[in-house]
Design a protein around this motif. Structure first.
Motif, PDB file in Angstrom:
ATOM      1  N   ILE A 162       8.157  -4.127  20.163  1.00 45.16           N
ATOM      2  CA  ILE A 162       7.844  -3.896  21.579  1.00 45.16           C
ATOM      3  C   ILE A 162       9.154  -3.962  22.356  1.00 45.16           C
ATOM      4  O   ILE A 162       9.769  -5.024  22.481  1.00 45.16           O
ATOM      5  N   LYS A 163       9.596  -2.826  22.870  1.00 43.19           N
ATOM      6  CA  LYS A 163      10.889  -2.757  23.536  1.00 43.19           C
ATOM      7  C   LYS A 163      10.782  -2.876  25.055  1.00 43.19           C
ATOM      8  O   LYS A 163      11.667  -3.453  25.693  1.00 43.19           O
ATOM      9  N   LEU A 164       9.724  -2.321  25.637  1.00 45.22           N
ATOM     10  CA  LEU A 164       9.616  -2.284  27.091  1.00 45.22           C
ATOM     11  C   LEU A 164       8.160  -2.441  27.514  1.00 45.22           C
ATOM     12  O   LEU A 164       7.246  -2.158  26.734  1.00 45.22           O
ATOM     13  N   LEU A 165       7.966  -2.873  28.750  1.00 47.49           N
ATOM     14  CA  LEU A 165       6.635  -2.967  29.345  1.00 47.49           C
ATOM     15  C   LEU A 165       6.617  -2.220  30.673  1.00 47.49           C
ATOM     16  O   LEU A 165       7.635  -2.148  31.371  1.00 47.49           O
ATOM     17  N   MET A 166       5.450  -1.696  31.045  1.00 47.09           N
ATOM     18  CA  MET A 166       5.268  -0.975  32.303  1.00 47.09           C
ATOM     19  C   MET A 166       3.882  -1.278  32.858  1.00 47.09           C
ATOM     20  O   MET A 166       3.013  -1.791  32.144  1.00 47.09           O
ATOM     21  N   LEU A 167       3.663  -0.924  34.114  1.00 48.04           N
ATOM     22  CA  LEU A 167       2.324  -0.883  34.686  1.00 48.04           C
ATOM     23  C   LEU A 167       1.779   0.539  34.564  1.00 48.04           C
ATOM     24  O   LEU A 167       2.539   1.498  34.390  1.00 48.04           O
ATOM     25  N   VAL A 168       0.464   0.663  34.682  1.00 49.60           N
ATOM     26  CA  VAL A 168      -0.199   1.942  34.447  1.00 49.60           C
ATOM     27  C   VAL A 168      -1.256   2.207  35.520  1.00 49.60           C
ATOM     28  O   VAL A 168      -1.965   1.289  35.933  1.00 49.60           O
ATOM     29  N   ASN A 169      -1.359   3.460  35.947  1.00 58.52           N
ATOM     30  CA  ASN A 169      -2.555   3.944  36.621  1.00 58.52           C
ATOM     31  C   ASN A 169      -3.155   5.014  35.724  1.00 58.52           C
ATOM     32  O   ASN A 169      -2.683   6.158  35.693  1.00 58.52           O
ATOM     33  N   ASP A 170      -4.194   4.650  34.991  1.00 56.35           N
ATOM     34  CA  ASP A 170      -4.865   5.572  34.089  1.00 56.35           C
ATOM     35  C   ASP A 170      -5.999   6.242  34.854  1.00 56.35           C
ATOM     36  O   ASP A 170      -7.108   5.723  34.927  1.00 56.35           O
ATOM     37  N   VAL A 171      -5.704   7.388  35.459  1.00 58.10           N
ATOM     38  CA  VAL A 171      -6.679   8.083  36.289  1.00 58.10           C
ATOM     39  C   VAL A 171      -7.868   8.521  35.437  1.00 58.10           C
ATOM     40  O   VAL A 171      -7.707   9.067  34.344  1.00 58.10           O
ATOM     41  N   SER A 172      -9.071   8.271  35.944  1.00 55.04           N
ATOM     42  CA  SER A 172     -10.293   8.623  35.229  1.00 55.04           C
ATOM     43  C   SER A 172     -11.239   9.375  36.157  1.00 55.04           C
ATOM     44  O   SER A 172     -11.321   9.080  37.348  1.00 55.04           O
ATOM     45  N   LEU A 173     -11.956  10.342  35.594  1.00 55.74           N
ATOM     46  CA  LEU A 173     -12.939  11.121  36.336  1.00 55.74           C
ATOM     47  C   LEU A 173     -14.315  10.718  35.833  1.00 55.74           C
ATOM     48  O   LEU A 173     -14.833  11.254  34.849  1.00 55.74           O
ATOM     49  N   PRO A 198       7.563   2.587  38.375  1.00 54.98           N
ATOM     50  CA  PRO A 198       8.911   3.158  38.455  1.00 54.98           C
ATOM     51  C   PRO A 198       9.871   2.569  37.432  1.00 54.98           C
ATOM     52  O   PRO A 198      10.772   3.258  36.959  1.00 54.98           O
ATOM     53  N   VAL A 199       9.655   1.300  37.079  1.00 52.00           N
ATOM     54  CA  VAL A 199      10.599   0.580  36.221  1.00 52.00           C
ATOM     55  C   VAL A 199       9.896   0.082  34.966  1.00 52.00           C
ATOM     56  O   VAL A 199       8.754  -0.397  35.023  1.00 52.00           O
ATOM     57  N   ALA A 200      10.581   0.209  33.844  1.00 52.82           N
ATOM     58  CA  ALA A 200      10.155  -0.410  32.590  1.00 52.82           C
ATOM     59  C   ALA A 200      11.079  -1.592  32.321  1.00 52.82           C
ATOM     60  O   ALA A 200      12.294  -1.495  32.528  1.00 52.82           O
ATOM     61  N   VAL A 201      10.527  -2.710  31.865  1.00 60.20           N
ATOM     62  CA  VAL A 201      11.328  -3.921  31.672  1.00 60.20           C
ATOM     63  C   VAL A 201      11.229  -4.411  30.239  1.00 60.20           C
ATOM     64  O   VAL A 201      10.206  -4.219  29.571  1.00 60.20           O
ATOM     65  N   THR A 202      12.295  -5.023  29.773  1.00 58.74           N
ATOM     66  CA  THR A 202      12.258  -5.656  28.463  1.00 58.74           C
ATOM     67  C   THR A 202      11.441  -6.942  28.558  1.00 58.74           C
ATOM     68  O   THR A 202      11.397  -7.585  29.620  1.00 58.74           O
ATOM     69  N   PRO A 203      10.772  -7.342  27.476  1.00 61.74           N
ATOM     70  CA  PRO A 203       9.897  -8.519  27.544  1.00 61.74           C
ATOM     71  C   PRO A 203      10.580  -9.784  28.045  1.00 61.74           C
ATOM     72  O   PRO A 203       9.953 -10.617  28.705  1.00 61.74           O
ATOM     73  N   ASP A 204      11.882  -9.949  27.752  1.00 62.93           N
ATOM     74  CA  ASP A 204      12.567 -11.174  28.160  1.00 62.93           C
ATOM     75  C   ASP A 204      12.640 -11.324  29.673  1.00 62.93           C
ATOM     76  O   ASP A 204      12.805 -12.443  30.184  1.00 62.93           O
ATOM     77  N   GLU A 205      12.497 -10.217  30.413  1.00 62.69           N
ATOM     78  CA  GLU A 205      12.514 -10.298  31.874  1.00 62.69           C
ATOM     79  C   GLU A 205      11.347 -11.110  32.412  1.00 62.69           C
ATOM     80  O   GLU A 205      11.394 -11.633  33.515  1.00 62.69           O
TER      81      GLU A 205
END
Length: 341
Positions: A162-173, A198-205
């Motif tokens: 696991i290199k990076l983490l992000m937030l998601v908006n998974d649009v659904s209809l 906008p930003v992906a972060v490493t887990p240590d952050e």
């Protein structure tokens, strides 16, 4: 380390972003794109991290203000986007909403669907939709980006992949889902493009807030500037990211740049609200006999963010407005946004 992609070209231009999300610096001398960095992580991680430290220490001269409105999703497109349903409490509620019973196996065997990954919405782009009657919904989630993951990996071997983490908006209809799933062939029309923070972060952050392969912060979702939900992402997560990755890699290897999503963050404590409209509508149906909250309409805006203990945004916010689709849109519109918004 915090990384982002400026909205330039199909794969963006990699930049390094300061911890407080105020400044950024170009990283093209190290890696032109985030996908290039992931493909060559063992070579670029150290120099990228050095640049990140220098940026935070005020030792970089060629900086510029970080503006999320100029960014694409960190990976504007990806080789793979597989979204799980790790919060089984949410799965149970949403299935009830469409009259579908949930098998007991869902508590022990993860659900994952393979989503559209050839292009993602930018984090502050519009969500163009042709018809409000489709049941336009947001889903606030967390995702990880992996390096190359071998087929058949065990959960105890996932650490380091696991290199990076992000937030998601998974649009659904939501109104398209029942008939589509009834065909027995999975999502397609009911799951359009997804947006990432906008930003992906490493887990240590995340420090102590990243453990057991879970993010232990609240995910904050607002709809039209009103709080919709703030559930704790580390609570009630039935399957952690190690288990989701193991499940995804059971019969295939995952390539560097694969994105694995958590599914909609959800708590059993209803006072924390919801991260999607469908869940709230089901809770309203259980309480009042019918749903009271409408799905999104043209002009509605959703914002998804996560802050640290000091109230500082960690990933930057996803903020998107639903707009009426016309045929004037073209392929570039998925990454287009007004920098003056």
């Amino acid at each position: 380390m915090k990384l982002a992609s400026l909205n330039q070209g199909r794969d963006g231009q990699l930049i390094v972003v300061s911890r407080d999300l105020r400044l950024a610096v170009y990283a093209h001398d190290i890696a032109p794109t985030l996908q290039f960095a992931l493909d060559n992580w063992s070579l670029v991680e150290a120099p990228l991290h050095r640049l990140y430290q220098q940026l935070n220490d005020g030792m970089v001269t060629l900086t510029f203000p970080f503006n999320p409105n100029l960014c694409s999703s960190p990976l504007p497109r990806a080789y793979q986007w597989a979204d799980g349903s790790a919060y089984v409490n949410h799965v149970e509620l949403v299935r009830k909403a469409r009259g579908a019973e949930m098998p007991e196996s869902f508590w022990t065997d993860p659900l994952i669907y393979q989503g559209m990954s050839d292009r993602f919405y930018a984090p502050t782009s519009d969500i163009p939709m042709a018809d409000e009657s489709w049941g336009i919904d947001f889903e606030g989630e967390i995702a990880v980006i992996t390096d190359d993951v071998p087929m058949g990996i065990r959960t105890e071997e996932v650490h380091g992949h696991i290199k990076l983490l992000m937030l998601v908006n998974d649009v659904s209809l939501r109104q398209l889902i029942p008939s589509e799933l009834a065909k027995g062939f999975g999502f397609f029309q009911s799951k359009p493009s997804t947006a990432f923070s906008p930003v992906a972060v490493t887990p240590d952050e995340l420090g102590e807030h990243w453990h057991d392969y879970k993010v232990h912060h609240r995910l904050q979702v607002t709809l039209n500037n009103e709080l919709f939900g703030q559930p704790h992402a580390g609570t009630d997560m039935t399957f952690n990211f190690a288990e989701l990755i193991q499940h995804a890699a059971k019969s295939r290897a995952l390539s560097a740049g694969s994105i694995i999503g958590s599914g909609t963050v959800s708590n059993r404590d209803r006072s924390q609200g919801s991260c999607c409209i469908a869940e709230r509508r089901m809770l309203e149906t259980l309480e009042y006999g019918e749903p009271r909250t409408p799905f999104m309409a043209f002009g509605d805006t959703v914002r998804i963010d996560m802050t640290d203990d000091q109230g500082q945004s960690i990933f930057g916010a996803i903020e998107q407005t639903v707009t009426h689709y016309t045929h004037e849109y073209n392929a570039e519109d998925l990454n287009h946004h007004d920098p003056h918004r």
